[in-house]
Write an enzyme that holds these catalytic residues in place. Structure first.
Site, PDB file in Angstrom:
ATOM      1  N   ASN A   1       0.861  -1.181   0.000  1.00  0.00           N
ATOM      2  CA  ASN A   1       0.000   0.000   0.000  1.00  0.00           C
ATOM      3  C   ASN A   1       0.896   1.228   0.000  1.00  0.00           C
ATOM      4  O   ASN A   1       1.684   1.413   0.920  1.00  0.00           O
ATOM      5  CB  ASN A   1      -0.892  -0.019   1.259  1.00  0.00           C
ATOM      6  CG  ASN A   1      -1.747   1.235   1.409  1.00  0.00           C
ATOM      7  OD1 ASN A   1      -2.138   1.579   2.511  1.00  0.00           O
ATOM      8  ND2 ASN A   1      -2.031   1.921   0.325  1.00  0.00           N
ATOM      9  N   GLY A   2       0.768   2.049  -1.039  1.00  0.00           N
ATOM     10  CA  GLY A   2       1.600   3.251  -1.103  1.00  0.00           C
ATOM     11  C   GLY A   2       2.088   3.483  -2.511  1.00  0.00           C
ATOM     12  O   GLY A   2       1.586   2.887  -3.462  1.00  0.00           O
TER      13      GLY A   2
ATOM     14  N   TYR B   1     -10.945  11.344   5.069  1.00  0.00           N
ATOM     15  CA  TYR B   1     -11.864  10.573   4.223  1.00  0.00           C
ATOM     16  C   TYR B   1     -11.558   9.085   4.116  1.00  0.00           C
ATOM     17  O   TYR B   1     -12.473   8.265   4.201  1.00  0.00           O
ATOM     18  CB  TYR B   1     -11.853  11.184   2.811  1.00  0.00           C
ATOM     19  CG  TYR B   1     -12.594  10.349   1.799  1.00  0.00           C
ATOM     20  CD1 TYR B   1     -13.983  10.203   1.852  1.00  0.00           C
ATOM     21  CD2 TYR B   1     -11.909   9.664   0.790  1.00  0.00           C
ATOM     22  CE1 TYR B   1     -14.667   9.416   0.924  1.00  0.00           C
ATOM     23  CE2 TYR B   1     -12.585   8.885  -0.143  1.00  0.00           C
ATOM     24  CZ  TYR B   1     -13.956   8.763  -0.068  1.00  0.00           C
ATOM     25  OH  TYR B   1     -14.628   7.981  -0.971  1.00  0.00           O
TER      26      TYR B   1
END
Ligand code: SF4
Length: 475
Positions: free
Chosen positions: A113-114, A254
């Site tokens: 993730n990234g 968010y």
């Protein structure tokens, strides 16, 4: 296949691991389902049994990609998994994760993730030396670097590889008898550890731990390597020198679910404080407060609490429009927004309405939503945004449009209000945002400020002033 509207920034991945549990593949799949909001394009699992790694990846939601039959066929007590949202346009199974390779020491798979900001440079160098890449995914660069390492143990080889990459990564790597859990030295993306019946669990968000009944232990520290062995042992060490933290503040705005704990803080509590700070900074003379569901409900509750304006459910979100969406043959006005949100007429009729949303990206969806709220009978619409204006693109694993498409990059607040046709518009200040996370530093806020913690290598700092985001495909 991009099921979510273009008015939101999008998280690009969620990762999950269960180590030393007989039900590891099934539990990991359940955890991925809880992380589905972080990526809907593809899902995958890599499972190890002490001897070999098997994997499966497919396009679609977790329930489509990792069916009962698929998961039953993957045997092992170590598992890592991944859900992906892609920036690369068309659906592409080749770029789904975990990426699984075989090299001189056996098999290895990675879930990331990234976004690596120097992946293009490293890849070009390796290709010039003869390396062949199977994907256009930046995470594959890490596997090549591991394969080239002369370190004796797999975790030390991974640490050596990670010292050569720059950017944002919370990642999981599995070989036949170990799972390695690592986070970049600035801690851009979240990653936490939990325990379940003696088994170790790692996940992007704690809601995935809750899903399988695991107990939250702690977050993985920036620059930390956690090595989880098949026999239940756990080692941990720093693989990188300490650097200033740059945790993504947008996780609170968010991306993350409000029932998660991120960077050691409850998302719900931070989001409520954002709404409260917004209420103090920009109160309105109005009858009701509504949130744009689901992400803004929490902040709108905070706004209501501070201003004393009654909170109502004025918009209902349709969760079931799904990916296989059929457009009506006859053009329905503002259909792209109507398919997702429906106003509750008697709540809005004859009312001065405060609408709280978490962010504005292009403004096109919000403009249509304001129109729908007015058509439902609202006499005034006062828009309140629980984060500052997004003026810059993200380079650390978030799908943002090119800079010129961000409405706040080129328009003032009054200009945006005029475009959206609202009676008033106010954003939360940077100070209000920081007070909500109860910190003065330690967070990346570059999409609001343009102050990037790390520049992509191979290009000058002025790349951030250009209107084109780097093309490195993200995980
Ligand atoms: S630029 Fe914005 S979205 Fe990207 S990591 Fe920083 S705070 Fe998060």
């Amino acid at each position: 296949m991009k099921p979510i509207d273009s008015e939101r920034l999008h998280e690009e991945c969620g990762v999950m691991a269960v180590v030393n549990h007989p039900e590891a593949p099934r539990l990991t799949t359940l955890g991925l389902a809880a992380l589905q909001h972080r990526g809907q394009e593809s899902a995958g699992l890599a499972v190890a049994d002490g001897h070999v790694v098997h994997s499966h990846r497919a396009m679609g939601y977790v329930s489509d990609a990792l069916t009962d039959e698929v998961v039953r066929g993957l045997k092992g007590h170590l598992a890592i998994g991944h859900v992906r949202y892609s920036t690369t346009g068309s659906s592409n199974l080749r770029n789904a994760q975990p990426i699984h390779v075989t090299y001189k020491r056996g098999s290895l798979a990675i879930a990331h993730n990234g976004n690596l900001v120097n992946a293009q440079t490293l890849r070009r160098e390796m290709e010039n030396e003869g390396s062949i890449f199977n994907t256009t995914n930046d995470s594959e660069v890490i596997l090549h670097l591991v394969a080239r390492s002369r370190q004796e143990t797999i975790d030390r080889a991974l640490a050596e590889a990670l010292r050569q990459v720059e950017g944002a990564f919370s990642l999981l790597v599995i070989n036949p008898d170990t799972v390695m859990v690592a986070r970049d030295p600035r801690g851009f993306r979240p990653l936490c550890l939990g325990k379940l019946d003696g088994a170790w669990v790692a996940a992007s968000e704690t809601c995935a731990l809750d899903m399988i009944g695991a107990r939250y232990e702690r977050q993985v520290d920036p620059g930390e390597m956690v090595v989880l062995h098949a026999d239940g042992r756990m080692d941990s060490y720093r693989w990188a020198d300490e650097q200033p933290a740059s945790m993504c503040i947008f996780e609170y705005v968010y991306f993350s679910r409000p029932d998660s704990t991120i960077y050691g803080r409850s998302v719900d509590q931070v989001r409520r404080r954002m709404g409260e700070a917004l209420g103090r900074e920009a109160p309105a003379d109005a009858d009701v407060v509504i949130g744009v569901p689901d992400s803004s409900n929490t902040a709108s509750l905070g706004y209501s609490r501070v201003t004393g304006i009654r909170w109502e459910l004025g918009l209902i979100r349709n969760h079931y429009v799904g990916r296989t969406f059929i457009r009506p043959s006859q053009e329905v006005r503002d259909f792209s927004v109507r398919k997702k949100y429906n106003p509750v007429r008697h709540v809005l009729q004859g009312k001065r309405v405060v609408v709280v949303d978490d962010s504005i990206v292009r403004g096109t969806t919000m403009r249509k939503l304001v129109k729908i709220i007015r058509q439902a009978g609202a006499t005034e619409v006062h828009l309140r945004i629980s984060s500052p204006p997004i003026t810059h693109s993200c380079y650390y694993g978030i799908d943002t449009p090119i800079r010129r498409e961000l409405i706040a990059s080129s328009h003032t607040v009054p200009e945006i209000a005029a475009y959206l046709q609202v009676d008033s518009l106010a954003y939360l200040s940077i100070e209000g945002l920081m007070s909500s996370v109860q910190a003065t530093e330690g967070f990346c806020r570059a999409c609001f400020t343009g102050e990037y913690p790390i520049a992509p290598s191979g290009v000058g700092k002025d790349v951030f002033e250009s209107e084109t985001a780097p093309q490195t495909p993200s995980s």
